[in-house]
Write an enzyme that holds these catalytic residues in place. Structure first.
Site, mmCIF file in Angstrom:
data_model
loop_
_atom_site.group_PDB
_atom_site.id
_atom_site.type_symbol
_atom_site.label_atom_id
_atom_site.label_comp_id
_atom_site.label_asym_id
_atom_site.label_seq_id
_atom_site.Cartn_x
_atom_site.Cartn_y
_atom_site.Cartn_z
ATOM 1 N N LYS A 78 -14.537 -4.293 7.219
ATOM 2 C CA LYS A 78 -14.149 -5.109 6.065
ATOM 3 C C LYS A 78 -15.112 -6.262 5.864
ATOM 4 O O LYS A 78 -15.947 -6.554 6.728
ATOM 5 C CB LYS A 78 -12.734 -5.652 6.284
ATOM 6 C CG LYS A 78 -12.589 -6.489 7.554
ATOM 7 C CD LYS A 78 -11.178 -7.031 7.711
ATOM 8 C CE LYS A 78 -11.058 -7.888 8.959
ATOM 9 N NZ LYS A 78 -9.774 -8.576 9.075
ATOM 10 N N GLN A 99 1.090 -11.170 -3.193
ATOM 11 C CA GLN A 99 -0.331 -10.902 -2.995
ATOM 12 C C GLN A 99 -0.962 -10.476 -4.315
ATOM 13 O O GLN A 99 -0.324 -9.800 -5.121
ATOM 14 C CB GLN A 99 -0.501 -9.758 -1.993
ATOM 15 C CG GLN A 99 -0.002 -10.081 -0.603
ATOM 16 C CD GLN A 99 -0.197 -8.903 0.335
ATOM 17 O OE1 GLN A 99 0.269 -7.806 0.054
ATOM 18 N NE2 GLN A 99 -0.879 -9.139 1.431
ATOM 19 N N ASP A 153 -2.808 -8.003 -5.008
ATOM 20 C CA ASP A 153 -3.187 -6.818 -4.261
ATOM 21 C C ASP A 153 -3.853 -5.799 -5.164
ATOM 22 O O ASP A 153 -3.577 -5.744 -6.355
ATOM 23 C CB ASP A 153 -1.924 -6.204 -3.657
ATOM 24 C CG ASP A 153 -2.217 -5.515 -2.341
ATOM 25 O OD1 ASP A 153 -3.406 -5.424 -1.976
ATOM 26 O OD2 ASP A 153 -1.264 -5.063 -1.688
ATOM 27 N N ARG A 171 7.593 -11.008 4.994
ATOM 28 C CA ARG A 171 7.217 -10.799 6.392
ATOM 29 C C ARG A 171 7.881 -11.864 7.247
ATOM 30 O O ARG A 171 7.948 -13.030 6.857
ATOM 31 C CB ARG A 171 5.698 -10.892 6.565
ATOM 32 C CG ARG A 171 4.958 -9.857 5.758
ATOM 33 C CD ARG A 171 3.461 -9.957 5.979
ATOM 34 N NE ARG A 171 2.778 -9.058 5.050
ATOM 35 C CZ ARG A 171 1.461 -9.028 4.880
ATOM 36 N NH1 ARG A 171 0.693 -9.839 5.592
ATOM 37 N NH2 ARG A 171 0.916 -8.197 4.026
ATOM 38 N N HIS A 200 -8.515 -1.593 0.426
ATOM 39 C CA HIS A 200 -7.534 -2.655 0.153
ATOM 40 C C HIS A 200 -8.337 -3.891 -0.171
ATOM 41 O O HIS A 200 -9.296 -4.192 0.523
ATOM 42 C CB HIS A 200 -6.692 -3.021 1.383
ATOM 43 C CG HIS A 200 -6.049 -1.885 2.072
ATOM 44 N ND1 HIS A 200 -4.703 -1.650 2.002
ATOM 45 C CD2 HIS A 200 -6.547 -0.926 2.877
ATOM 46 C CE1 HIS A 200 -4.392 -0.608 2.742
ATOM 47 N NE2 HIS A 200 -5.493 -0.139 3.294
ATOM 48 N N CYS A 205 0.794 -1.232 0.000
ATOM 49 C CA CYS A 205 0.000 0.000 0.000
ATOM 50 C C CYS A 205 0.832 1.290 0.000
ATOM 51 O O CYS A 205 0.504 2.216 -0.748
ATOM 52 C CB CYS A 205 -1.034 0.011 1.109
ATOM 53 S SG CYS A 205 -0.835 -1.209 2.379
ATOM 54 N N HIS A 209 -5.551 -1.592 -4.749
ATOM 55 C CA HIS A 209 -6.057 -0.487 -3.941
ATOM 56 C C HIS A 209 -6.964 0.367 -4.797
ATOM 57 O O HIS A 209 -6.614 0.718 -5.916
ATOM 58 C CB HIS A 209 -4.892 0.322 -3.375
ATOM 59 C CG HIS A 209 -4.068 -0.481 -2.427
ATOM 60 N ND1 HIS A 209 -2.870 -1.064 -2.776
ATOM 61 C CD2 HIS A 209 -4.311 -0.871 -1.148
ATOM 62 C CE1 HIS A 209 -2.404 -1.758 -1.755
ATOM 63 N NE2 HIS A 209 -3.246 -1.670 -0.755
#
Length: 598
Positions: free
Chosen positions: A414, A330, A332, A312, A460, A283, A334
RNA sequence: GCUGCUGUAGCUCAGUGGUAGAGCACUUCCUUGGUAAGGAAGAGGUCAUGGGUUCGAGCCCCAUCAGCAGCUCCA
């Protein structure tokens, strides 16, 4: 990952959970007989059985399980009657003190003042317990002790580690056998076993734990999934972006990751005297791009998508095959939008999630996670509006929502998805999250129609979650039998005799020209062996050809996992697999397009 | 990270202190076979790594690395 296999719930007059709790007691009494001086923890019934926690000076071994089972049967035969005894709090304390049961004393202290105190037991054994239990151990039931593991007292890693024995119990022998069969199937489908067997991926001690190496066979699976993913995203107005993996530490200070997420992040490295970090999330990079120039309401919503690889730190004991790793990609995205656009944007995400999960044959449940009780940012008004937008979006696409009250992130509400695989196990991968925090921290703005600067809302969302976890789960979901469209090899071509290699070579060339992945098994060797090999490798279709096929221009089709043969003109076969590929069919049968999502 | 267990050939595993094994896979040769393993020969191992005990260690002890069952934590 949790499991929700359909299990028989009740047997008059007691529910299965009551039986299992009683069998846990029976096990505890047997352990007490065999290991005098044992300290007891908790022993509840759980989804597929029960466990009981013990504090013992000696570690238990698998051999002990057999002994304990034997002792359980002996006790159940000898003194089956289960008795309840209500006692005063003081009497309970004295009794537990007398037995030296320190964990139980602590449990006693945890029971609210106004609640009754009771013991349940059989023979000369009893346990502080509110029940209920079955009345007698001579009722017909069947159990098995399964494994031993460590578990913290009260699940707190700062407290002592106890030894936990897991077991399961059913009213009938056939149900127990069925459950054990299911456990066998789970083991058989383990992606780590299949991953080695089908040469899909590896990890390496030399490379460090938790890093996945995708072999060519799994590489093509991922490639196909990525193509599918991009196709559907671009169709829906997403734009591909790419961002770097190593960024200045300052950025993660600003985003708050260093403050809240530092223990998950790898140590800084120094570049030109400045600290840099490997990104744990995508992000901040996307936000930098948003801020690279002024933004107008006219260009919103922005839907930026990236297959972003992040790193991570996971504690060593948490690592698990492809499902829990230290570096992963990911899917991902946004979305930056105005508050008015939020519901529509969420609806689009829900529709896309539904489409993608169903393409892989997953059923799912969606959960609306609302404002946490304690730690959260943003005022009530914006939480309410965002939560309402999530609800409205689900409504719009006709998606039922379960409620996960207080389960939201600190930065916004979420919707999480739990997908159910072929064995009934649930996995959580997909998520859509509203974020009021990062737009604030990075002072993100857009110029509205009236010329004022406004704050966009950031969403997200990830649908697969990560390729590592999703594909690891897929391997288990399919048991290695990938649908044709993403299978590593799609067609095996097998000549009956060496002299048929030419015809087979022609078939293989035509299939390859149509971008099918073909294993042309023209090496010397026996046909039967090649069939076995193709079957083992889970190749969806085998084409077998000899004199007959060559002369008639046909092929004999054999599908994986069946022995049935079907002779069709080659052109017809080509048409069949083209249609299976195009519709991303989950089956290998004709007209399988209709079978989508079943 | 914690508790317990494990690490021997590409895979699955045997090997209880005295000369490293099996099956499958692999290589070569033979076999020309109509739907799940044709035959023979061969190659392949610093027994995870590093220390220690012992006349002698795959085996016993310690540490490290990696994995397994869980706990805790997560995409």
């Amino acid at each position: 990952m949790s499991v929700s296999k359909a299990a028989p719930e009740t047997q008059e007059p007691y529910p299965l959970s009551t039986l299992r709790h009683s069998v846990a007691h029976l096990m505890a009494s047997a352990v007490g007989k065999l290991f005098p001086g044992v300290q007891y923890g908790f022993g509840p019934s759980i989804e597929h059985g029960f466990y009981y926690d013990f504090d013992l000076p000696e570690p238990l071994t698998d051999k002990d399980l057999k002994r304990i089972e034997k002792e359980m049967r002996r006790i159940a035969r000898q003194s089956p009657e289960i008795k309840r005894e209500d006692v005063s709090r003081e009497a309970a304390r004295e009794r537990l003190l007398g037995w030296g049961q320190e964990y139980k004393l602590e449990a006693l202290d945890g029971i609210p003042e106004d609640e009754a105190i009771s013991f349940y037991g059989h023979a000369d054994w009893a346990d502080l317990c509110e029940g209920p239990h079955i009345d007698s151990l001579d009722r017909p039931f069947h159990f098995k002790l399964l494994n031993i593991a460590g578990a913290y007292w009260r699940g707190d890693e700062k407290r002592p580690m106890m030894q936990r024995i897991y077991g399961t119990a059913f009213w009938t022998e056939s149900e127990l056998a069925e459950h054990l069969e299911w456990l066998k199937e789970v083991k058989l489908r383990d992606h780590r076993r299949i991953g080695t067997d089908l040469d899909l991926y590896s990890t390496h001690e030399e490379a460090g734990a938790g890093f996945i190496f995708w072999h060519p066979s799994l590489g093509i699976v991922r490639h196909e999934i990525e193509n599918f993913w991009w196709e559907e995203h671009i169709r829906r107005g997403y734009e591909p972006v790419y961002t770097p993996h190593v960024l200045r530490e300052e950025l993660f200070e600003k985003s708050g990751h260093l403050e809240h997420y530092a223990e998950m992040m790898y140590a800084p490295m120094t570049i030109d005297g400045m600290p840099y970090r490997v990104k744990p999330m995508n992000c901040p990079g996307h936000i930098l791009m948003y801020g690279s120039r002024g933004r107008s309401y006219r260009e919103l919503p922005l839907r930026w998508a990236e297959l972003g690889t992040v790193y991570r730190y996971e504690r060593s004991g948490a690592l698990h095959g492809m499902l829990r790793v230290r570096g992963f990609t990911q899917d991902d995205s946004h979305i930056f939008c105005t508050p008015e656009q939020l519901a529509d944007e969420i609806a689009g995400v829900l529709e896309l999630t539904d489409f993608i999960l169903k393409t892989f044959g997953y059923e799912y449940t969606a959960y609306l996670a609302t404002k946490p009780a304690e730690k959260f940012i943003g005022d009530d008004d914006i939480w309410e509006r965002a939560t309402a937008a999530l609800r409205e979006a689900a409504d719009k696409v006709g998606m039922p929502l379960e409620l996960d009250a207080g389960g939201g992130a600190f930065y916004g509400p979420k919707i999480d998805f739990k997908q159910k695989d072929a064995l009934g196990r649930e996995w959580q991968n997909s998520t859509v999250q509203c974020d009021f925090n990062l737009p604030e921290r990075f002072d993100m703005t857009y110029t509205d129609r009236d010329g004022t600067q406004k704050r966009p809302i950031m969403v997200h969302r990830a649908i697969l979650g990560s390729f590592e976890r999703f594909v690891g789960g897929l391997i288990e979901h399919y048991g290695g039998k990938f649908p044709l469209w993403c299978a590593p090899s799609q067609v095996a071509v097998i000549p009956i005799r060496e002299q048929h290699a030419e015809y087979c070579g022609k078939l293989a060339r035509e299939l390859k020209a149509d971008l099918f992945r073909v294993r042309n098994m023209d090496e010397p060797g026996h046909m039967n062996k090649k069939i076995k090999q193709a079957q083992h490798d889970q190749i969806p279709f085998m084409l077998i050809a000899g004199d007959r096929e060559r002369d008639e221009g046909t092929v004999t089709i054999r599908r994986r996992a069946t022995r049935e043969q079907e002779v069709v003109p080659f052109g017809e076969f080509l048409e069949l697999i083209r249609s299976l590929r195009e519709t991303r069919s989950l089956t290998l049968e004709r007209n399988a397009g209709a079978a989508r999502g079943t």
